[in-house]
Scaffold this active site. Structure first.
Site, mmCIF file in Angstrom:
data_model
loop_
_atom_site.group_PDB
_atom_site.id
_atom_site.type_symbol
_atom_site.label_atom_id
_atom_site.label_comp_id
_atom_site.label_asym_id
_atom_site.label_seq_id
_atom_site.Cartn_x
_atom_site.Cartn_y
_atom_site.Cartn_z
ATOM 1 N N CYS A 117 0.879 -1.166 0.000
ATOM 2 C CA CYS A 117 0.000 0.000 0.000
ATOM 3 C C CYS A 117 0.916 1.215 0.000
ATOM 4 O O CYS A 117 1.551 1.519 1.012
ATOM 5 C CB CYS A 117 -0.918 0.020 1.222
ATOM 6 S SG CYS A 117 -1.966 1.502 1.287
ATOM 7 N N CYS A 120 -0.572 4.467 2.437
ATOM 8 C CA CYS A 120 -0.608 4.364 3.900
ATOM 9 C C CYS A 120 -0.345 2.917 4.295
ATOM 10 O O CYS A 120 0.785 2.451 4.178
ATOM 11 C CB CYS A 120 -1.934 4.881 4.453
ATOM 12 S SG CYS A 120 -3.397 4.263 3.591
ATOM 13 N N SER A 121 -1.367 2.182 4.730
ATOM 14 C CA SER A 121 -1.135 0.791 5.132
ATOM 15 C C SER A 121 -2.402 -0.035 4.978
ATOM 16 O O SER A 121 -2.717 -0.864 5.831
ATOM 17 C CB SER A 121 -0.622 0.729 6.569
ATOM 18 O OG SER A 121 -1.541 1.369 7.450
ATOM 19 N N CYS A 122 -3.155 0.190 3.889
ATOM 20 C CA CYS A 122 -4.375 -0.580 3.652
ATOM 21 C C CYS A 122 -4.025 -2.062 3.538
ATOM 22 O O CYS A 122 -3.068 -2.432 2.847
ATOM 23 C CB CYS A 122 -5.062 -0.090 2.378
ATOM 24 S SG CYS A 122 -5.645 1.623 2.494
#
Length: 212
Positions: A117, A120-122
């Site tokens: 991702c 961000c950090s999906c």
């Protein structure tokens, strides 16, 4: 999207290293907290409902996704359903896949899939459990796209040049999980034994299952 770059940039940090910049509360984390506080204040949800929802997320482990992968390895019809709709396929096994769509991408002997991702950090937490720190670190998020082979080698996975690397960028609207290649030597294994070979890293794509 697909990337298959072969150059190396040795001045980059290792993708497992969490950046100092990633440590403080991010914009999205702060926004989430603010929205939750507002929903509770407006009476849309109760604090207890929020707590129970967070407990459900925290209870998720990679074992859920591993069960899905193992079933796909032994049941071709289930594999087709998994590739068509991972959330529905999760529900078949009593796994809550969440409301955000998850797409399973199948690796083959000639194509290896890697998940990242970049913004961000999906991450498909309901199926894979908590995201590792390195997945959220800037080093991994940037380098996985630019030089995926170099990143994979640093995780101990050195793929033949004949294998194409495809990088899939998760978003808030769509997340990914890898359906890895079933290891050789596992013919006749039941689903439970096969699931024991599938780790979180295998479903992200920085590792492959190995029979042992």
């Amino acid at each position: 999207m697909s990337h298959d770059h072969h150059h190396h940039e040795h001045d980059h940090p290792h993708p497992r290293q969490a950046d100092v910049e990633d440590a403080p509360l991010t914009h999205y984390m702060a926004l989430t907290d603010a929205v939750l506080d507002l929903l509770v204040a407006k009476g849309v949800v109760t604090a207890g409902e929020v707590r129970r929802a967070l407990e459900l997320v925290d209870a998720a482990t990679p074992a859920a996704g591993a069960r899905m992968i193992a079933k796909a390895w032994v049941d071709p019809a289930y594999k087709e359903r998994l590739l068509a709709d991972a959330n529905e396929a999760a529900g078949e096994l009593g796994i809550d896949g969440g409301i955000i769509p998850v797409r399973a991408v199948e690796s083959t002997p000639t194509v290896h899939n890697l998940i990242v991702c970049t913004l961000c950090s999906c991450y498909p937490r309901f199926m894979l459990g908590a995201a590792p720190d390195w997945y959220k670190a800037r080093a991994y998020r940037s380098r996985a796209v630019r030089e995926p082979r170099a990143v994979l080698r640093e995780f101990g996975l050195d793929l033949p040049e004949s294998v194409r690397v495809e990088v899939h960028d998760s978003t808030a609207e769509l997340r990914y999980m890898v359906l890895p290649v079933r290891p050789t030597g596992t013919e006749g294994w039941d689903e439970e034994r096969l699931a024991g070979l599938v780790t979180r890293d295998c479903m992200i794509g920085v590792a492959v299952p190995e029979a042992h």
